[in-house]
Structures are given as C-alpha cells and as structure tokens.
Write an enzyme that holds these catalytic residues in place. Structure first.
Site, short mmCIF file in Angstrom:
data_model
loop_
_atom_site.label_atom_id
_atom_site.label_comp_id
_atom_site.label_asym_id
_atom_site.label_seq_id
_atom_site.Cartn_x
_atom_site.Cartn_y
_atom_site.Cartn_z
N GLY A 16 0.94 -1.13 0.00
CA GLY A 16 0.00 0.00 0.00
C GLY A 16 0.97 1.16 0.00
N THR A 17 0.92 2.03 -0.95
CA THR A 17 2.08 2.85 -1.16
C THR A 17 1.76 4.14 -1.89
OG1 THR A 17 4.27 2.81 -2.16
CG2 THR A 17 2.53 1.85 -3.41
N THR A 18 2.78 4.97 -2.03
CA THR A 18 2.68 6.12 -2.94
C THR A 18 3.97 6.15 -3.75
OG1 THR A 18 1.62 7.30 -1.14
CG2 THR A 18 2.16 8.56 -3.10
#
Lengths: 217, 233
Positions: A16-18
């Site tokens: 889960g990231t940017t």
C-alpha cells in the site's frame, strides 16, 4: 473507508504505497515512500526500498503485491541485461518498460502489481512509462501511483509544469509524497528519491523529520 | 423497475448479453457522487459544490444545486444519496425554523450541525449521507461543521467531502493558509473543485459557490469554460 477493501484481497505483504515519477529539464526523478503493510494495520517494514534499479540508468518502482513485483522485476532485470549484451549498447527505457508490460500482460490472471519505469537513454532522453495492472503501457510526462496517489491528484495536476529545474522537481516530488503520506495510512516512513540524468544516478533520502510540514502540523 | 423480462445476475453466464436490455440507470439509485467544500474566513464562510447528479452511468441532473439553504445564514452541502440528503435537509430545516421561532432569534450554526448529526447518527444504518454544514452567526462568526457518513460531527476550518474529495486532500493540505481573505477563499475553493471535477467521474458540470456573512448570502456560478485552467491539460 470502504474504498480500501481492495487491498485486503492482495495476498501476503502488500505495498500500500505512494510512488511517483516526474520529468524535469535534463532527467527524471522517481520517488516513493518506504512503508510495506500487511492488511491495513500492520506495518511489516518501515524502510523498504521500492525503487529497483533494472539497469544503469533505468529504475522501476512498484505498487501492489510485493512478492509479484519482486518476481517481475527480477525477471525483467535478467532479460534486460541479456538484451543489452545482444544489442551491445545500453537499453532503451522503452525496452525495459516493454519487458515489464509483456510479463504483466501475459500473466495478468496471477499478478497483482503495477509499475512505473523511468530512466534516461541516448535516443529520447528522459522518459517515464507506466505499466498498469492489466498490462497497459503508457508514456507520460509525470505519473503517480499506489494507494496514496488518490489524495494527491489535485496537487500534482495544479503544481506540475513541464521543463522544471532539478530543484523545483525535487521540491515537487517531496511535497507530493509528504502530502500523500499525511493522508494515506498505508504510506509512510521516509521519502526515497532517485535522480537520473545522463551523467549520474543520485539517491536522495528525506527522513521523516525533514519532510515539509503543512498548515495543520 | 422493468419486471416483464427476467434479469440474470452477473454471476450467471448467458449466451447473449441479456442485461444490456436494461440500461444501467434503471437499476441504480440516484446519487450525488460529488465534490463539496467549505472554508471559514474572518467574517463568514465560502461554500462550494459541483453540479452533477448520477444514476449509475447516466447524469440525471448536470446543473444540480447541492448548496441547500437551511436558514437565512446557514447552508448545507450534500453528498451521498440524493433522496436521503434531501429528506434530512427538509427535516432539519423544519426543526431549525421551529427552534428559531421559539428562541425569537437567529439560530446558531452549531445547532443546525447538531440537528444533522442527531439524525445522521440515529439512522446511520439506513442512511448514506455526508453533509457539510456552514454559515454565520453572531456568537462565533463563520463556522464549518462536517457530518460525514456514520454521524460524527466536528468543526474544521476547511472541509471537503464527497467522492471527488479524495483527489484534492493533497491540494487542500498544501494550499490552505489560516486567515485568508474572502477572495482568496473563493479562488481556493474554485481551484480545488475544478481539480476534483477533472479526476472524479461522479463530479462535474459547473461550480456553484456561496458566501455567507453578516451581510447575507451571495451566490455565484462558474460555468465550464470559465473554470480555472492548469498546465496539465
């Protein structure tokens, strides 16, 4: 919120990231946060590096299932170095992106990972390619991805200008990642940036306490 | 809804696309999937909303007014199910009007927000409503209260809501400054709503703005071709 349910279907460790990549005058910057999570509430790593070097001037960043992403990038790295030896010259960024796309498209049923490929080559200079979940390949002047990207669409749409200088581009990337990390609870940690130009590849790390602060912090 | 022909659930594979006989919008509830926003400034509030109401993929109303008056200087922005929010707003308008007559003075914005909260919390299982209540009163000046899905209530200097709001959290966090003037707030709201409308399929149309202050309510509309432009077009 209900919109996060899709991540609980990803098996095992998920980034889960940017992630983002942006072209500036003379190169590209590729950047990400450093959090890996399992489900929505356990942080399995605070310091993971999501920026994978697949060749001298070509990097990939990954979003989605970490296992799938590592398998694909490992395969892509091998195929790319083989291709580069056969061609007797550094590979094109588009070649790297195409290899990722082939792998994602042909295995779309099993895989759950998306990639941003960015780098510099002799033919076209700095480039950014996005390979999305089903295997679509697209070239863009800048791109954002991962769960945290939804919160910064407005910011990057407003702030991006073509042909920024290096300093402006670093500020743009750091701000965008900091804003996303501030709102997305599965993104966080430090900001990793890699600046790729013809001359060199530079890795910049901005630790949590040096991140830009906004009005309510 | 049409009941003459049998509709197959999407899990059953059919030879022809039977479900194509029923357009998407006959089966879906009307929703204000939307972008709404309100900002406090010294002396009042600025409220804004897009103007799209959808039933599935069909835009039922492309010039909706989602800024609903509750009292003379209290408005609410509605997001979620159009039916639910209209019903709640009607009920609160009645209750607040009655309360104001009993008190013989203008009601507080906090009172209006509490009435919304009581209804949204009590009927939380049945409702799908995200509401931003904003206005001006003599005691505390301009105030913005948010009552999201679930029924909590909190005061915030700037609040965004609706499906399009996710895309502009970054923009709002970076561009909001305390103590902005009325004109700065209007520009900030119009830009934020435009950015959200560009990215969210359920938001679009025109931008409706309202400024509430001691002087009263001023409303404006920004049409599609007059919206602020950004370089990534």
């Amino acid at each position: 919120m209900d919109s996060h349910h899709s991540y609980s279907q990803v098996k095992g460790v998920s980034t889960g990231t940017t992630i983002l990549a942006v072209k500036f005058n003379g190169g590209v910057i590729i950047g990400s946060d450093s959090r890996a999570s399992m489900g929505e509430s356990y942080v399995s790593s605070k310091t993971i590096n999501k920026l994978i070097q697949v060749h001298d001037r070509i990097f990939c960043c990954i979003a989605g299932s970490l296992a799938d992403a590592q398998a694909v990038t490992k395969m892509a790295k091998f195929q790319l170095s083989f291709h580069s030896i056969q061609m007797e010259s550094p590979p094109l960024v588009k070649a790297a992106a195409s290899i990722m796309r082939e792998l994602c498209y042909n295995n779309k049923e099993e895989l759950q990972a998306g990639f941003i490929t960015a780098g510099w080559d002799r033919k076209k200079g700095p480039q950014i390619y996005v390979v999305s979940l089903g295997g679509m390949l697209l070239s863009q002047p800048f791109t954002i991805g991962g769960s945290g990207s939804t919160y910064i669409y407005g910011y990057v749409d407003a702030k991006f200008k073509p042909d920024m200088s290096l300093e402006e581009a670093i500020q743009f990337s750091t701000n965008a990642l900091a804003l996303a990390m501030g709102r997305d609870n599965v993104s966080g940690g430090v900001v990793h940036l890699v600046v790729i130009t013809e001359a060199e590849v530079k890795h910049v790390v901005v630790p949590g306490n040096k991140l830009p602060k906004f009005h309510d912090e | 809804m049409a009941t003459m022909l049998q509709k197959f659930p999407s899990s059953v594979s059919t030879l022809n696309d039977y479900n194509a006989l029923y357009p998407d919008w006959t089966q879906r509830e009307v929703s204000t999937g939307t972008t709404i926003m309100a900002v406090e400034f010294d002396g009042g509030v600025v409220m804004g909303a897009d103007s799209r109401t959808t039933t599935g993929a069909y835009i039922a109303n492309r010039v909706t007014d989602k800024l609903t008056p509750i009292h003379e200087r209290i408005f609410c922005c509605r997001s979620g199910s159009a039916a639910d929010t209209q019903a709640i707003a009607d009920a609160v308008t009645y209750q607040l009007g009655f309360h104001s007559i009993e008190l013989d003075e203008a009601p507080l914005v906090q009172t209006a927000a509490s009435l919304f909260r009581d209804m949204c919390y009590r009927y939380r299982e049945e409702l799908m409503a995200g509401i931003i209540v904003a206005g001006w009163d003599r005691r505390r000046g301009g105030q913005v209260y948010t009552v999201p899905v679930g029924g909590m209530m909190t005061r915030q200097p700037v609040s965004v809501g609706g499906s399009g709001s996710s895309y502009i959290y970054g923009f709002v966090d970076s561009n909001y400054k305390p103590a902005m003037s009325k004109e700065e707030c209007l520009k900030f709201t119009a830009e934020a709503l435009t950015l959200a409308m560009e990215r969210d399929g359920s938001s679009g149309g025109v931008v409706r703005l309202a400024v509430i202050s001691e002087q009263g309510v001023e409303r404006q509309v920004i049409l599609g071709n007059q919206l602020p432009k950004f370089s990534t077009v």
